[in-house]
Design a protein around this motif. Structure first.
Motif, PDB file in Angstrom:
ATOM      1  N   TYR A  22       0.650  -1.385   0.039  1.00  0.00           N
ATOM      2  CA  TYR A  22      -0.427   0.138   0.111  1.00  0.00           C
ATOM      3  C   TYR A  22       0.799   1.754  -0.202  1.00  0.00           C
ATOM      4  O   TYR A  22       0.505   2.149   0.316  1.00  0.00           O
ATOM      5  CB  TYR A  22      -1.487   0.013   1.037  1.00  0.00           C
ATOM      6  N   TYR A  23       2.040   1.234   0.186  1.00  0.00           N
ATOM      7  CA  TYR A  23       3.181   2.719   0.433  1.00  0.00           C
ATOM      8  C   TYR A  23       2.499   3.322  -1.470  1.00  0.00           C
ATOM      9  O   TYR A  23       2.919   2.513  -2.213  1.00  0.00           O
ATOM     10  CB  TYR A  23       4.395   2.214  -0.193  1.00  0.00           C
ATOM     11  N   ALA A  24       2.591   3.997  -1.336  1.00  0.00           N
ATOM     12  CA  ALA A  24       1.872   4.678  -2.451  1.00  0.00           C
ATOM     13  C   ALA A  24       3.933   5.545  -3.239  1.00  0.00           C
ATOM     14  O   ALA A  24       3.896   6.374  -3.524  1.00  0.00           O
ATOM     15  CB  ALA A  24       1.517   6.476  -2.359  1.00  0.00           C
ATOM     16  N   SER A  25       4.293   5.172  -3.987  1.00  0.00           N
ATOM     17  CA  SER A  25       5.986   4.206  -4.214  1.00  0.00           C
ATOM     18  C   SER A  25       5.063   5.382  -5.682  1.00  0.00           C
ATOM     19  O   SER A  25       6.443   6.261  -6.077  1.00  0.00           O
ATOM     20  CB  SER A  25       6.447   3.120  -4.747  1.00  0.00           C
ATOM     21  N   SER A  26       4.525   5.277  -6.260  1.00  0.00           N
ATOM     22  CA  SER A  26       4.361   6.274  -7.807  1.00  0.00           C
ATOM     23  C   SER A  26       3.938   7.499  -7.755  1.00  0.00           C
ATOM     24  O   SER A  26       3.732   8.657  -8.537  1.00  0.00           O
ATOM     25  CB  SER A  26       3.741   5.147  -8.453  1.00  0.00           C
ATOM     26  N   GLN A  27       2.738   7.928  -6.506  1.00  0.00           N
ATOM     27  CA  GLN A  27       2.527   9.289  -6.483  1.00  0.00           C
ATOM     28  C   GLN A  27       3.638  10.032  -5.490  1.00  0.00           C
ATOM     29  O   GLN A  27       3.298  11.083  -5.140  1.00  0.00           O
ATOM     30  CB  GLN A  27       0.989   8.847  -5.590  1.00  0.00           C
ATOM     31  N   ILE A  28       4.750   9.139  -4.751  1.00  0.00           N
ATOM     32  CA  ILE A  28       5.747  10.701  -4.385  1.00  0.00           C
ATOM     33  C   ILE A  28       6.742  11.038  -5.033  1.00  0.00           C
ATOM     34  O   ILE A  28       7.550  10.630  -6.021  1.00  0.00           O
ATOM     35  CB  ILE A  28       5.880  10.050  -3.203  1.00  0.00           C
ATOM     36  N   CYS A  29       7.199  12.316  -5.119  1.00  0.00           N
ATOM     37  CA  CYS A  29       8.190  12.735  -5.361  1.00  0.00           C
ATOM     38  C   CYS A  29       9.081  12.447  -4.803  1.00  0.00           C
ATOM     39  O   CYS A  29       9.708  12.220  -3.760  1.00  0.00           O
ATOM     40  CB  CYS A  29       8.177  14.015  -5.922  1.00  0.00           C
ATOM     41  N   SER A  30       9.983  11.730  -6.170  1.00  0.00           N
ATOM     42  CA  SER A  30      11.576  10.610  -5.349  1.00  0.00           C
ATOM     43  C   SER A  30      12.661  11.903  -4.989  1.00  0.00           C
ATOM     44  O   SER A  30      13.695  11.608  -4.064  1.00  0.00           O
ATOM     45  CB  SER A  30      12.052   9.563  -6.740  1.00  0.00           C
ATOM     46  N   GLN A  31      12.592  13.529  -5.473  1.00  0.00           N
ATOM     47  CA  GLN A  31      13.313  14.466  -4.923  1.00  0.00           C
ATOM     48  C   GLN A  31      12.931  15.116  -3.641  1.00  0.00           C
ATOM     49  O   GLN A  31      13.903  15.308  -2.949  1.00  0.00           O
ATOM     50  CB  GLN A  31      13.071  14.955  -6.687  1.00  0.00           C
ATOM     51  N   CYS A  32      11.700  15.591  -3.630  1.00  0.00           N
ATOM     52  CA  CYS A  32      10.706  16.427  -2.641  1.00  0.00           C
ATOM     53  C   CYS A  32      10.652  15.978  -1.625  1.00  0.00           C
ATOM     54  O   CYS A  32      10.332  16.092  -0.468  1.00  0.00           O
ATOM     55  CB  CYS A  32      10.522  18.312  -3.156  1.00  0.00           C
ATOM     56  N   GLY A  33       9.562  14.217  -1.343  1.00  0.00           N
ATOM     57  CA  GLY A  33       8.591  13.461  -0.991  1.00  0.00           C
ATOM     58  C   GLY A  33       7.804  14.612  -1.025  1.00  0.00           C
ATOM     59  O   GLY A  33       6.897  13.789  -0.718  1.00  0.00           O
ATOM     60  N   HIS A  34       7.461  15.470  -2.112  1.00  0.00           N
ATOM     61  CA  HIS A  34       5.288  16.176  -2.488  1.00  0.00           C
ATOM     62  C   HIS A  34       4.673  14.650  -3.637  1.00  0.00           C
ATOM     63  O   HIS A  34       5.466  13.944  -4.215  1.00  0.00           O
ATOM     64  CB  HIS A  34       5.828  16.833  -3.043  1.00  0.00           C
ATOM     65  N   LYS A  35       3.640  14.434  -2.601  1.00  0.00           N
ATOM     66  CA  LYS A  35       2.423  13.443  -2.783  1.00  0.00           C
ATOM     67  C   LYS A  35       1.468  13.452  -3.667  1.00  0.00           C
ATOM     68  O   LYS A  35       1.275  14.836  -3.236  1.00  0.00           O
ATOM     69  CB  LYS A  35       1.793  12.497  -1.401  1.00  0.00           C
ATOM     70  N   ASP A  88      10.421   9.308 -15.432  1.00  0.00           N
ATOM     71  CA  ASP A  88       9.345   8.220 -16.005  1.00  0.00           C
ATOM     72  C   ASP A  88       8.933   7.785 -14.505  1.00  0.00           C
ATOM     73  O   ASP A  88       9.146   7.930 -13.273  1.00  0.00           O
ATOM     74  CB  ASP A  88      10.149   7.382 -16.593  1.00  0.00           C
ATOM     75  N   ARG A  89       7.810   7.237 -14.773  1.00  0.00           N
ATOM     76  CA  ARG A  89       6.770   6.986 -14.018  1.00  0.00           C
ATOM     77  C   ARG A  89       7.344   5.867 -12.759  1.00  0.00           C
ATOM     78  O   ARG A  89       7.550   5.511 -11.585  1.00  0.00           O
ATOM     79  CB  ARG A  89       5.624   6.772 -13.989  1.00  0.00           C
ATOM     80  N   SER A 108      -3.472  12.519  -7.876  1.00  0.00           N
ATOM     81  CA  SER A 108      -3.111  12.809  -9.771  1.00  0.00           C
ATOM     82  C   SER A 108      -2.462  11.410 -10.068  1.00  0.00           C
ATOM     83  O   SER A 108      -3.170  11.040 -11.233  1.00  0.00           O
ATOM     84  CB  SER A 108      -3.458  13.977 -10.195  1.00  0.00           C
ATOM     85  N   MET A 109      -1.417  11.015  -9.620  1.00  0.00           N
ATOM     86  CA  MET A 109      -0.603   9.796 -10.417  1.00  0.00           C
ATOM     87  C   MET A 109      -1.199   8.610  -9.709  1.00  0.00           C
ATOM     88  O   MET A 109      -0.725   7.405 -10.625  1.00  0.00           O
ATOM     89  CB  MET A 109       0.804  10.051 -10.058  1.00  0.00           C
ATOM     90  N   LYS A 110      -2.532   8.767  -9.001  1.00  0.00           N
ATOM     91  CA  LYS A 110      -3.234   7.324  -9.062  1.00  0.00           C
ATOM     92  C   LYS A 110      -4.106   6.488 -10.631  1.00  0.00           C
ATOM     93  O   LYS A 110      -3.805   5.469 -10.560  1.00  0.00           O
ATOM     94  CB  LYS A 110      -4.006   7.432  -8.648  1.00  0.00           C
ATOM     95  N   ASP A 111      -3.944   7.593 -11.355  1.00  0.00           N
ATOM     96  CA  ASP A 111      -3.971   7.406 -13.541  1.00  0.00           C
ATOM     97  C   ASP A 111      -2.855   6.562 -13.941  1.00  0.00           C
ATOM     98  O   ASP A 111      -1.828   7.172 -14.049  1.00  0.00           O
ATOM     99  CB  ASP A 111      -4.646   8.609 -13.760  1.00  0.00           C
ATOM    100  N   LEU A 112      -3.151   4.868 -13.827  1.00  0.00           N
ATOM    101  CA  LEU A 112      -1.784   4.513 -14.544  1.00  0.00           C
ATOM    102  C   LEU A 112      -1.756   5.062 -16.439  1.00  0.00           C
ATOM    103  O   LEU A 112      -0.660   4.787 -16.627  1.00  0.00           O
ATOM    104  CB  LEU A 112      -1.945   2.882 -14.772  1.00  0.00           C
ATOM    105  N   ASN A 113      -2.647   5.777 -16.573  1.00  0.00           N
ATOM    106  CA  ASN A 113      -1.788   6.994 -18.461  1.00  0.00           C
ATOM    107  C   ASN A 113      -1.182   7.042 -17.992  1.00  0.00           C
ATOM    108  O   ASN A 113      -0.349   7.598 -18.871  1.00  0.00           O
ATOM    109  CB  ASN A 113      -3.606   6.494 -19.113  1.00  0.00           C
ATOM    110  N   LYS A 114      -1.197   7.838 -16.852  1.00  0.00           N
ATOM    111  CA  LYS A 114       0.436   9.209 -16.978  1.00  0.00           C
ATOM    112  C   LYS A 114       1.706   8.559 -16.817  1.00  0.00           C
ATOM    113  O   LYS A 114       2.325   7.424 -14.934  1.00  0.00           O
ATOM    114  CB  LYS A 114       0.214  10.094 -15.677  1.00  0.00           C
TER     115      LYS A 114
END
Length: 110
Positions: A49-62, A84-85, A65-71
């Motif tokens: 359940y860790y939201a790895s694709s919704q969190i910015c790897s640089q600053c940590g902002h969540k 890249d996602r 809207s990245m729940k949409d798999l088409n992005k």
């Protein structure tokens, strides 16, 4: 055995798929644990359940809207990071694994 009792043991395609999937997960986990122990490595499991694709790897902002798999590209509205996602998610999983190791005192933070 009556027909009604035998009927309970028939697996339908969806049930069969679930049983196969569960067996694959158990086998994979057992094999990974074995290989890690054999090579003196530590296996770290991050919550599914860790939201790895919704969190910015640089600053940590969540970014919800990245729940949409088409992005396919992650664009951070806070720091402007464009990545890249899948690469963003893999970096976040690495960082989370390191945090879990530090929390369990398996490695020392420098």
């Amino acid at each position: 055995m009556t027909v009604n009792k035998a009927y309970k043991f028939i697996l339908y395609p969806s049930e069969y798929k679930d049983k196969v999937y569960e067996n694959i997960k158990v086998d994979l986990n057992r094999n990974l644990n074995y290989k890690c122990k054999w090579s003196n490595k530590e296996l770290v499991s991050v919550s599914p359940y860790y939201a790895s694709s919704q969190i910015c790897s640089q600053c940590g902002h969540k970014d919800k809207s990245m729940k949409d798999l088409n992005k396919r590209k992650y664009h951070c509205s806070e720091c402007g990071n464009k990545i890249d996602r899948d690469i963003n998610a893999s970096l976040n999983l690495i960082y989370e694994g390191i945090k879990l190791l530090i929390k369990s005192n398996k490695i020392v933070q420098v």
